[in-house]
Design an enzyme around this catalytic site. Structure first.
Site, PDB file in Angstrom:
ATOM      1  N   LYS A 112       0.873  -1.397  -0.039  1.00  0.00           N
ATOM      2  CA  LYS A 112       0.077  -0.045   0.006  1.00  0.00           C
ATOM      3  C   LYS A 112       0.766   1.257  -0.072  1.00  0.00           C
ATOM      4  CE  LYS A 112      -4.183  -2.260   1.506  1.00  0.00           C
ATOM      5  NZ  LYS A 112      -3.810  -3.645   1.529  1.00  0.00           N
TER       6      LYS A 112
HETATM    7  C1  PLP Z   1      -4.369  -4.689   0.871  1.00  0.00           C
HETATM    8  C2  PLP Z   1      -3.554  -5.822   0.666  1.00  0.00           C
HETATM    9  C3  PLP Z   1      -3.733  -6.889  -0.277  1.00  0.00           C
HETATM   10  C4  PLP Z   1      -4.965  -6.881  -1.011  1.00  0.00           C
HETATM   11  O1  PLP Z   1      -5.062  -5.826  -1.755  1.00  0.00           O
HETATM   12  P1  PLP Z   1      -6.622  -5.205  -2.769  1.00  0.00           P
HETATM   13  O2  PLP Z   1      -5.997  -3.963  -3.545  1.00  0.00           O
HETATM   14  O3  PLP Z   1      -7.454  -4.848  -1.773  1.00  0.00           O
HETATM   15  O4  PLP Z   1      -7.022  -6.195  -3.736  1.00  0.00           O
HETATM   16  C5  PLP Z   1      -3.143  -7.996  -0.511  1.00  0.00           C
HETATM   17  N1  PLP Z   1      -2.086  -8.029   0.347  1.00  0.00           N
HETATM   18  C6  PLP Z   1      -1.707  -7.257   1.337  1.00  0.00           C
HETATM   19  C7  PLP Z   1      -0.521  -7.421   2.144  1.00  0.00           C
HETATM   20  C8  PLP Z   1      -2.336  -5.941   1.490  1.00  0.00           C
HETATM   21  O5  PLP Z   1      -2.112  -5.051   2.276  1.00  0.00           O
END
Ligand code: PLP
Length: 474
Positions: A112
């Site tokens: 993120k």
């Molecule tokens: C947020 C997240 C996901 C999922 O991503 P999306 O964009 O919501 O599909 C997968 N793995 C981790 C570690 C995350 O923080």
């Protein structure tokens, strides 16, 4: 480039006008009016760029209202080596039959950061331009909240009010968020669970007068600026993977990419990159036991579940049973027809089911998306086996990706897997798999010891409202 709503109710607006929400006033999601395309020659010309330079080019196709110079500066600041522990910002690591794409080199050790660091720089730029302020109100069960706080800490004109459920986050997640000492970061631990936190956000953001008075905004996963920033690493991964290919063969070099998925934000960016012309063969959507999206891609039937019906798994950031970005994909499947989208969404709200089984055959053939689900046992086995064979320790979300990717290997088509977090964030399952948690670098050990700054509140909107009134940026 203008943006409109999947449900048709937004007058066309530039990128700089749709940064704060992602949600259109009609309840739909903001989408670009057209998808820009990139020619093979343009793609080749991008091969020479570093990550920040590539980001400015890719995001530049979407960033209406922002000058090329401003965007380049924002990308330089967001994707600086100091922020991502050195170059390359996104490393590729061969791992047996697949290649890992490292998206977790940022300050919170999860993917993120890739989008949030960009959004943080962009918001500060826009608020300065307009001479205004913004108060970000959010709820987190872990990764999103910390990525937002690290992206916005110390930024002018912004304050962050992040609700988290008391006692429900891991020691590492708590340390990461609560150890911040920046004056514009406010950690609020709510006596309740994540759904309670989300509900409080809804109540406060739903109070239009309060929202306007304090300029409340959100930076959640439906934010289109995040989707745009996530495009960049798909281009980067393809470019770096094809560096080794003979120049004459590069245009025909196709790869598949597996994406550990929850809210369908990351993989939607992948689909958009493919639609722009990036030679991606398959996008493989990986879920854990919360397999609502896997079911949708296998059957065409989308049946979201409630918070209570969502399993708490060992890949917690994917414990999502209502994928907030899926509406953008359904909009494409329905031929970008807002009226058809509204009808289907009304049906979903009425019956709890969205049935696109008649269109399911197009999901792989036309959109390139296939899917699979993984379990705790498979994650443990994947972490153990990957470590045994390569010496690399992966986190449980990446392990979901690796497990599902293994079932979608095709001869002659390289498979890339997105690494969405670092194993240090999830010591329990790593210890279960390989006998000990992943080693913590000194600065992370210090983080766990640092004093924590958090305000405990009851599950009560008035308590949160008072905190915002006392500390909002003005
Ligand atoms: C947020 C997240 C996901 C999922 O991503 P999306 O964009 O919501 O599909 C997968 N793995 C981790 C570690 C995350 O923080």
């Amino acid at each position: 480039m203008k943006y409109r709503s999947t449900r048709g109710g937004l007058p066309p607006a530039p990128f700089t006008e749709i940064l704060i929400e992602g949600l259109a006033p009609d309840g739909g999601l903001v989408v670009p009016e057209t998808v820009p395309t990139v020619t093979p020659d343009e793609l080749e010309a991008w091969r020479e760029l570093d990550y920040a330079g590539l980001a400015a080019e890719v995001i530049g196709r979407y960033a209406s209202g922002l000058s090329a110079e401003a965007l380049a500066d924002i990308c330089r600041a967001a994707y600086a080596p100091e922020v991502f522990g050195g170059e390359p910002i996104v490393p590729l690591t061969p791992l047996g039959e697949v290649t890992l794409v490292g998206l977790s080199e940022g300050p919170t050790l999860a993917f993120k950061d890739m989008a949030m660091q960009f959004l943080g720089q962009l918001l500060e730029h826009e608020l300065t331009e307009r001479g205004t302020t913004l108060n970000i109100l959010g709820a987190t069960s872990g990764d999103t909240g910390s990525a937002a706080e690290y992206a916005l800490r110390g930024k002018h004109g912004v304050a962050v009010f992040m609700l988290s459920p008391q006692g429900r986050m891991s020691a590492f997640q708590r340390a990461q968020m609560y150890s911040l000492t920046d004056e514009n970061i406010h950690n609020i631990a709510v006596e309740g669970d994540f759904d309670d936190c989300q509900h409080l956000v809804k109540v406060l953001a739903g109070d239009t007068a309060f929202k306007r008075e304090h300029r409340l905004g959100a930076v959640n996963s439906i934010n289109f600026a995040r989707i745009a920033a996530q495009l960049v690493y798909y281009f980067w991964a393809w470019l770096r993977h094809s560096d080794a290919v003979e120049p004459a063969e590069r245009a025909g070099h196709r790869v598949s990419i597996t994406v550990p998925s929850g809210n369908f934000g990351n993989i939607f960016s992948g689909w958009l990159a493919r639609r722009m012309g990036l030679p991606l063969h398959r996008l493989v959507l990986a879920t854990n036991e919360n397999n609502v999206l896997d079911e949708f891609f296998r059957t065409g039937v989308y049946r979201p579940r409630t918070g209570e019906a969502t399993f708490a798994t060992s890949s917690p950031s994917m414990d999502i049973s209502r994928a907030s970005n899926l509406e953008r994909f359904v909009f494409e499947v329905l031929g970008r027809d807002p009226e058809a989208l509204r009808e289907h969404w009304a049906g979903l709200e009425r019956d709890g089911v969205l049935d696109l089984s008649a269109e399911q055959h197009r999901f792989a053939a036309e959109f390139g998306i296939v899917s699979g689900a993984s379990s705790h046992a498979e994650r443990v086995e994947t972490i153990r086996e990957t470590h045994r064979a390569t010496g690399v320790v992966v986190d449980p979300h990446t392990a979901d990706g690796l497990a599902v990717a293994a079932r979608h290997l095709e001869p002659g088509i390289p498979m890339l897997v997105l690494e969405t977090a670092k194993p240090q964030k999830f010591p329990e399952i790593v210890a279960e798999a390989i006998g000990a948690p992943a080693e913590l670098p000194a600065e992370l050990r210090e983080l766990l010891e640092a004093p924590q700054h958090v305000v405990d509140v009851p599950n009560d909107a008035v308590a949160v409202r008072n905190l915002i009134e006392a500390h909002a940026a003005h």
